[in-house]
Design a protein around this motif. Structure first.
Motif, PDB file in Angstrom:
ATOM      1  N   ILE A 206       0.833  -1.210   0.000  1.00 40.80           N
ATOM      2  CA  ILE A 206       0.000   0.000   0.000  1.00 40.80           C
ATOM      3  C   ILE A 206       0.862   1.253   0.000  1.00 40.80           C
ATOM      4  CG2 ILE A 206      -1.675   1.341   1.333  1.00 40.80           C
ATOM      5  CD1 ILE A 206      -2.779  -1.374   2.360  1.00 40.80           C
ATOM      6  N   ASN A 207       1.880   1.278   0.842  1.00 43.48           N
ATOM      7  CA  ASN A 207       2.729   2.466   0.958  1.00 43.48           C
ATOM      8  C   ASN A 207       3.508   2.734  -0.320  1.00 43.48           C
ATOM      9  OD1 ASN A 207       1.845   2.805   3.583  1.00 43.48           O
ATOM     10  ND2 ASN A 207       3.590   1.747   4.502  1.00 43.48           N
ATOM     11  N   LYS A 208       4.043   1.685  -0.950  1.00 41.87           N
ATOM     12  CA  LYS A 208       4.845   1.892  -2.159  1.00 41.87           C
ATOM     13  C   LYS A 208       3.975   2.269  -3.350  1.00 41.87           C
ATOM     14  CE  LYS A 208       8.973  -0.585  -0.799  1.00 41.87           C
ATOM     15  NZ  LYS A 208      10.052  -1.530  -1.199  1.00 41.87           N
ATOM     16  N   CYS A 209       2.781   1.704  -3.431  1.00 44.96           N
ATOM     17  CA  CYS A 209       1.861   2.116  -4.499  1.00 44.96           C
ATOM     18  C   CYS A 209       1.440   3.564  -4.311  1.00 44.96           C
ATOM     19  CB  CYS A 209       0.640   1.198  -4.518  1.00 44.96           C
ATOM     20  SG  CYS A 209       0.952  -0.457  -5.168  1.00 44.96           S
ATOM     21  N   THR A 210       1.234   3.962  -3.047  1.00 43.41           N
ATOM     22  CA  THR A 210       0.864   5.345  -2.745  1.00 43.41           C
ATOM     23  C   THR A 210       1.989   6.298  -3.131  1.00 43.41           C
ATOM     24  OG1 THR A 210      -0.530   4.621  -0.900  1.00 43.41           O
ATOM     25  CG2 THR A 210       0.142   6.924  -0.917  1.00 43.41           C
ATOM     26  N   THR A 211       3.210   5.966  -2.745  1.00 43.44           N
ATOM     27  CA  THR A 211       4.365   6.823  -3.028  1.00 43.44           C
ATOM     28  C   THR A 211       4.629   6.925  -4.528  1.00 43.44           C
ATOM     29  OG1 THR A 211       5.374   6.214  -0.915  1.00 43.44           O
ATOM     30  CG2 THR A 211       6.834   7.137  -2.601  1.00 43.44           C
ATOM     31  N   ALA A 212       4.516   5.793  -5.238  1.00 41.42           N
ATOM     32  CA  ALA A 212       4.805   5.779  -6.677  1.00 41.42           C
ATOM     33  C   ALA A 212       3.616   6.223  -7.515  1.00 41.42           C
ATOM     34  CB  ALA A 212       5.218   4.365  -7.101  1.00 41.42           C
ATOM     35  N   ASN A 213       2.439   6.352  -6.883  1.00 42.09           N
ATOM     36  CA  ASN A 213       1.211   6.712  -7.590  1.00 42.09           C
ATOM     37  C   ASN A 213       0.948   5.764  -8.753  1.00 42.09           C
ATOM     38  OD1 ASN A 213      -1.136   8.236  -7.987  1.00 42.09           O
ATOM     39  ND2 ASN A 213      -0.143   9.518  -9.537  1.00 42.09           N
ATOM     40  N   THR A 214       1.111   4.471  -8.480  1.00 44.31           N
ATOM     41  CA  THR A 214       0.857   3.454  -9.496  1.00 44.31           C
ATOM     42  C   THR A 214       0.460   2.154  -8.817  1.00 44.31           C
ATOM     43  OG1 THR A 214       1.751   2.417 -11.492  1.00 44.31           O
ATOM     44  CG2 THR A 214       3.218   2.540  -9.604  1.00 44.31           C
ATOM     45  N   GLY A 215      -0.074   1.232  -9.585  1.00 42.69           N
ATOM     46  CA  GLY A 215      -0.436  -0.069  -9.042  1.00 42.69           C
ATOM     47  C   GLY A 215       0.772  -0.960  -8.895  1.00 42.69           C
ATOM     48  N   GLY A 216       0.591  -2.077  -8.202  1.00 40.89           N
ATOM     49  CA  GLY A 216       1.713  -2.977  -8.014  1.00 40.89           C
ATOM     50  C   GLY A 216       1.306  -4.286  -7.366  1.00 40.89           C
ATOM     51  N   LEU A 217       2.318  -5.095  -7.090  1.00 41.66           N
ATOM     52  CA  LEU A 217       2.070  -6.416  -6.536  1.00 41.66           C
ATOM     53  C   LEU A 217       3.216  -6.863  -5.657  1.00 41.66           C
ATOM     54  CD1 LEU A 217       3.016  -9.152  -9.093  1.00 41.66           C
ATOM     55  CD2 LEU A 217       3.108  -6.742  -9.737  1.00 41.66           C
ATOM     56  N   LEU A 218       2.890  -7.713  -4.694  1.00 42.97           N
ATOM     57  CA  LEU A 218       3.934  -8.378  -3.928  1.00 42.97           C
ATOM     58  C   LEU A 218       4.587  -9.441  -4.799  1.00 42.97           C
ATOM     59  CD1 LEU A 218       2.266  -8.941  -0.422  1.00 42.97           C
ATOM     60  CD2 LEU A 218       3.982  -7.232  -1.037  1.00 42.97           C
ATOM     61  N   ALA A 219       5.877  -9.619  -4.628  1.00 39.62           N
ATOM     62  CA  ALA A 219       6.618 -10.603  -5.420  1.00 39.62           C
ATOM     63  C   ALA A 219       7.901 -10.965  -4.684  1.00 39.62           C
ATOM     64  CB  ALA A 219       6.946 -10.047  -6.805  1.00 39.62           C
ATOM     65  N   THR A 220       8.485 -12.101  -5.045  1.00 39.53           N
ATOM     66  CA  THR A 220       9.779 -12.488  -4.498  1.00 39.53           C
ATOM     67  C   THR A 220      10.744 -12.770  -5.638  1.00 39.53           C
ATOM     68  OG1 THR A 220       9.053 -14.809  -4.353  1.00 39.53           O
ATOM     69  CG2 THR A 220       8.853 -13.463  -2.361  1.00 39.53           C
ATOM     70  N   PRO A 221      12.000 -12.345  -5.519  1.00 39.95           N
ATOM     71  CA  PRO A 221      12.985 -12.627  -6.563  1.00 39.95           C
ATOM     72  C   PRO A 221      13.208 -14.136  -6.697  1.00 39.95           C
ATOM     73  CG  PRO A 221      13.806 -10.997  -4.989  1.00 39.95           C
ATOM     74  CD  PRO A 221      12.584 -11.590  -4.391  1.00 39.95           C
ATOM     75  N   ILE A 222      13.397 -14.595  -7.922  1.00 40.49           N
ATOM     76  CA  ILE A 222      13.699 -16.012  -8.141  1.00 40.49           C
ATOM     77  C   ILE A 222      15.149 -16.268  -7.754  1.00 40.49           C
ATOM     78  CG2 ILE A 222      14.030 -17.774  -9.921  1.00 40.49           C
ATOM     79  CD1 ILE A 222      11.537 -16.730 -11.288  1.00 40.49           C
ATOM     80  N   ARG A 223      15.342 -17.229  -6.865  1.00 38.54           N
ATOM     81  CA  ARG A 223      16.689 -17.532  -6.366  1.00 38.54           C
ATOM     82  C   ARG A 223      17.257 -18.823  -6.953  1.00 38.54           C
ATOM     83  NH1 ARG A 223      13.565 -15.492  -2.143  1.00 38.54           N
ATOM     84  NH2 ARG A 223      14.369 -13.557  -1.223  1.00 38.54           N
ATOM     85  N   ASP A 224      16.400 -19.695  -7.436  1.00 37.60           N
ATOM     86  CA  ASP A 224      16.859 -20.975  -7.979  1.00 37.60           C
ATOM     87  C   ASP A 224      17.303 -20.827  -9.425  1.00 37.60           C
ATOM     88  OD1 ASP A 224      16.113 -22.434  -5.619  1.00 37.60           O
ATOM     89  OD2 ASP A 224      14.030 -22.262  -6.275  1.00 37.60           O
ATOM     90  N   THR A 225      18.102 -21.784  -9.882  1.00 37.78           N
ATOM     91  CA  THR A 225      18.453 -21.852 -11.293  1.00 37.78           C
ATOM     92  C   THR A 225      17.214 -22.267 -12.087  1.00 37.78           C
ATOM     93  OG1 THR A 225      20.741 -22.431 -10.795  1.00 37.78           O
ATOM     94  CG2 THR A 225      19.933 -22.981 -12.998  1.00 37.78           C
ATOM     95  N   ILE A 226      16.956 -21.562 -13.183  1.00 42.00           N
ATOM     96  CA  ILE A 226      15.758 -21.787 -13.984  1.00 42.00           C
ATOM     97  C   ILE A 226      16.137 -22.467 -15.293  1.00 42.00           C
ATOM     98  CG2 ILE A 226      13.781 -20.696 -15.119  1.00 42.00           C
ATOM     99  CD1 ILE A 226      13.746 -20.517 -12.072  1.00 42.00           C
ATOM    100  N   LYS A 227      15.439 -23.564 -15.611  1.00 42.39           N
ATOM    101  CA  LYS A 227      15.663 -24.297 -16.854  1.00 42.39           C
ATOM    102  C   LYS A 227      14.446 -24.191 -17.762  1.00 42.39           C
ATOM    103  CE  LYS A 227      19.565 -26.166 -15.344  1.00 42.39           C
ATOM    104  NZ  LYS A 227      20.889 -25.814 -15.921  1.00 42.39           N
ATOM    105  N   ARG A 228      14.700 -24.108 -19.077  1.00 36.36           N
ATOM    106  CA  ARG A 228      13.629 -24.209 -20.062  1.00 36.36           C
ATOM    107  C   ARG A 228      13.746 -25.562 -20.742  1.00 36.36           C
ATOM    108  NH1 ARG A 228      13.897 -19.540 -22.378  1.00 36.36           N
ATOM    109  NH2 ARG A 228      11.956 -18.684 -21.547  1.00 36.36           N
ATOM    110  N   SER A 229      12.593 -26.234 -20.942  1.00 34.41           N
ATOM    111  CA  SER A 229      12.611 -27.569 -21.546  1.00 34.41           C
ATOM    112  C   SER A 229      11.899 -27.563 -22.890  1.00 34.41           C
ATOM    113  CB  SER A 229      11.924 -28.573 -20.611  1.00 34.41           C
ATOM    114  OG  SER A 229      10.531 -28.328 -20.566  1.00 34.41           O
ATOM    115  N   ASN A 230      12.070 -28.654 -23.625  1.00 36.93           N
ATOM    116  CA  ASN A 230      11.291 -28.869 -24.841  1.00 36.93           C
ATOM    117  C   ASN A 230      10.107 -29.775 -24.523  1.00 36.93           C
ATOM    118  OD1 ASN A 230      12.312 -31.481 -24.658  1.00 36.93           O
ATOM    119  ND2 ASN A 230      13.816 -31.192 -26.296  1.00 36.93           N
ATOM    120  N   ASP A 231       9.359 -30.171 -25.545  1.00 35.43           N
ATOM    121  CA  ASP A 231       8.160 -30.987 -25.322  1.00 35.43           C
ATOM    122  C   ASP A 231       8.477 -32.367 -24.777  1.00 35.43           C
ATOM    123  OD1 ASP A 231       6.625 -28.900 -26.215  1.00 35.43           O
ATOM    124  OD2 ASP A 231       6.449 -29.656 -28.271  1.00 35.43           O
TER     125      ASP A 231
END
Length: 243
Positions: free
Chosen positions: A131-156
């Protein structure tokens, strides 16, 4: 939202409404009832979630979106709460959020939060930070967490094709917070254009708006699979002892 539209953003006053989509079945839980009605410490998951939201000082109203065939809601303590109302949802989460938005008086609640029914462990600190950061930035937003694990992309075939750079990648959480009218218009535009909307931020993104990312706690677990219920119970117990 985009910088050219910031002057159109409504003022964030002390009154905030929350939409809680709770019309889902939760097939991955492999339970006899929807996951929001599973029991943790003698209360349903949904009751824990609503209790956490209602006890935040800036939340004045909650709209719970349930399915038309819901036989569980009436057995909870929630129908007796003065600041809680219900509407019927649709087939998908986005349809339920849309129904909740359409039920809100936009003059009374120009801004709205949307929070998953199966996230009972969200903290007041994280809600306030959003609420406070959306108020300060005058924009919408969301809670989120940075991805810490290694991310893999796969095929079918399930074979690794690429290791994805995790820099600037985030897990989207809830609540997500936007102006009520702007969010409703973004969702309706996306639905008209047959765009898949997985959360509120994706609707705003499709509409060309901006969302600020507010880092939240890893404790803000979404109960999705059977083991998550035990983990949520552990987190809730730990939070009670901490407070």
């Amino acid at each position: 939202m985009s910088k050219s539209k910031t002057n159109l953003m409504p003022e964030i006053n002390s009154k905030l409404a929350v939409i809680v989509p709770a019309a889902g079945i939760g097939k991955r839980m492999q339970a006899l009832q929807p996951k929001q009605y599973l029991i943790i410490e003698q209360q349903t998951v949904l009751e824990h979630t609503i209790e956490r939201l209602l006890s935040h000082p800036k939340i004045a109203k909650i709209v719970i979106v349930i399915s038309k065939g819901d036989n569980y809601f009436a057995t909870t303590a929630l129908p007796n709460l003065a600041r809680v109302s219900t509407v019927f949802g649709g087939k998908e989460r986005v349809d339920s959020v849309r129904a909740g938005l359409k039920s809100i008086n936009t003059e009374e609640f120009p801004w709205v939060l949307v929070h998953d029914a199966a996230r009972p462990c969200v903290s007041h600190e994280d809600i306030s930070a959003l609420i406070n950061k959306c108020t300060t930035a005058n924009t919408g937003g969301l809670l989120a967490t940075p991805i810490r694990d290694t991310i893999k992309r796969s095929n079918d075939l399930g074979l690794v094709t690429e290791t994805v750079d995790r820099q600037q990648l985030w897990h989207a959480l809830t609540p997500q917070m936007y102006p009520t009218t702007i969010l409703l218009k973004a969702i309706e535009t996306a639905l008209t254009d047959n765009i898949t909307i997985t959360d509120e931020a994706s609707a705003i993104e499709y509409a060309g708006g901006e969302s600020i990312l507010v880092e939240g706690s890893d404790e803000n677990l979404k109960i999705t699979r059977p083991d998550d219920l035990h983990l949520a119970e552990f987190i809730l117990t730990k939070q009670q002892l901490r407070n």
